[in-house]
Design a protein around this motif. Structure first.
Motif: not given
Length: 366
Positions: A333-336, A340-346
């Motif tokens: 949802d956030l990526a859509a 918003v820019r999403l920063h995932l940590y893996g």
């Protein structure tokens, strides 16, 4: 022993002690500038290791691993402040330039040392008292009054290793929570809000300071940072002066995060107290990834590798929100969202309270 050049060209190798999200984002910034990165981290398949040229999987105090890292990397930095001091000495003995240096690490690792240094540098803190036993705690409370917060001198972050004392009934449980570790008692700060400043210093003494961020915590963990914070010119000047005093006093190289209590009144007087310093890139600086041309991670790489410092002006106002635990499952949802820019940590496992990602929502241009 080899002599590390003041400026490292693209193609050089940067070592990072620590394989978490901060190491990951430093590594990504270093790669954009043409550097290779080697991670030292005991957990295999770490978030930082997966985006780097190599990971040495070993304990942070493993002498063989430290020797290898020091030989491979002319410059070594770290992503968290609980690195054993002896590890930095081994890295230096292997020929690496360690930045930030041992002095900054030693100050940040001990809350008594930290507050003593800060007050001596002209960066005031709340009143504080060393606590080694229950008698020290009782005398400290007589001096500082209630409420007060008891914290372990070493380690502890995101609300860990601390206990509030609001009444006499809290004294014994708070002392027991320290589990026999040396502690520091701090007076409560009647602050209006918490601010933070991210700043950098190069080896030649030049500094670069980012605009202030305003922070909101939940359960002792940072929830949201909004930056640039709405602050008077007097508050901004005072924050810059504090940052520059800290950097100069520690002969610092790299990016530092400084948390501030804002006690300023409506009469225009700027009253800021330092809560704590972090000798590394900082959670409250993540907004710079989408609000500045040169974010805090690139700035850190520039500083430790001897490059010119980058610009710190903000081109957008940003709201950074941490995603803890299973909140990361909102990623689709956030990526859509357009703003918003999403920063995932893996990170593989979304444990409760664990920092899994952050999102930067762009509020508009400056």
């Amino acid at each position: 022993m080899r002599r590390t050049p003041a400026t490292l060209p693209p193609g050089s190798t940067l070592g990072i002690v620590g394989g978490g999200q901060l190491g990951r984002m430093i590594s990504q910034a270093a790669s954009r500038l043409g550097f290779d990165v080697v991670i030292l981290e005991p957990e295999p398949d770490s978030p930082a290791g997966r985006v780097s040229a190599r990971q040495i999987t070993a304990a942070y105090d493993d002498p063989d691993a430290l020797g290898e890292l020091g030989r491979l990397c002319p410059v070594v930095t770290f992503e968290f402040e609980n690195v054993p001091a002896a590890s930095l000495e081994r890295l230096a003995a292997a020929g690496a330039r360690v930045a930030p240096g041992p002095r900054a690490l030693a100050v940040a690792q001990d809350r008594m040392e930290e507050k003593t240094f800060l007050n001596g540098a002209g960066a005031p803190t709340v009143d504080f008292v060393a606590v080694d036993d229950l008698s020290d705690l009782q005398h400290g409370l007589e001096r500082l009054g209630l409420p007060a917060v008891l914290k372990t001198r070493r380690e502890g972050y995101d609300g860990k290793g601390q206990a509030w004392i609001r009444s006499a009934d809290d004294i014994a449980p708070a002392f027991e929570a320290m589990a026999g570790r040396p502690a520091v008692l701090e007076a409560a700060a009647p602050f209006v809000r918490e601010l933070s400043v991210i700043a950098a210093r190069s080896d030649d003494g030049r500094t670069a300071v980012y605009p202030l961020g305003e922070n909101v915590h939940s359960g002792g963990v940072l929830a949201v940072t909004t930056a640039p914070a709405l602050a008077s010119d007097a508050v901004q000047r005072r924050a810059r002066a504090i940052a520059e005093a800290v950097l100069e006093g520690l002969d610092y190289v790299g990016v530092v995060g400084i948390e501030l209590f804002d006690l300023s009144a409506d009469d225009g007087e700027a009253v800021l107290l330092v809560n704590e310093i972090a000798p590394r890139v900082h959670n409250t600086g993540h907004w710079t990834q989408d609000g500045c041309v040169c974010d805090q991670f690139e700035q850190h790489v520039r500083a430790v590798m001897g490059w010119p410092l980058g610009p710190t002006e903000a081109h957008a106002r940003v709201e950074m929100t941490n995603l803890l635990g299973d909140a990361v499952e909102q990623w689709r949802d956030l990526a859509a969202k357009d703003d918003v820019r999403l920063h995932l940590y893996g990170k593989a496992e979304a444990r409760p309270g664990r920092k899994m990602a952050h999102v930067n929502r762009v509020l508009g241009p400056i």
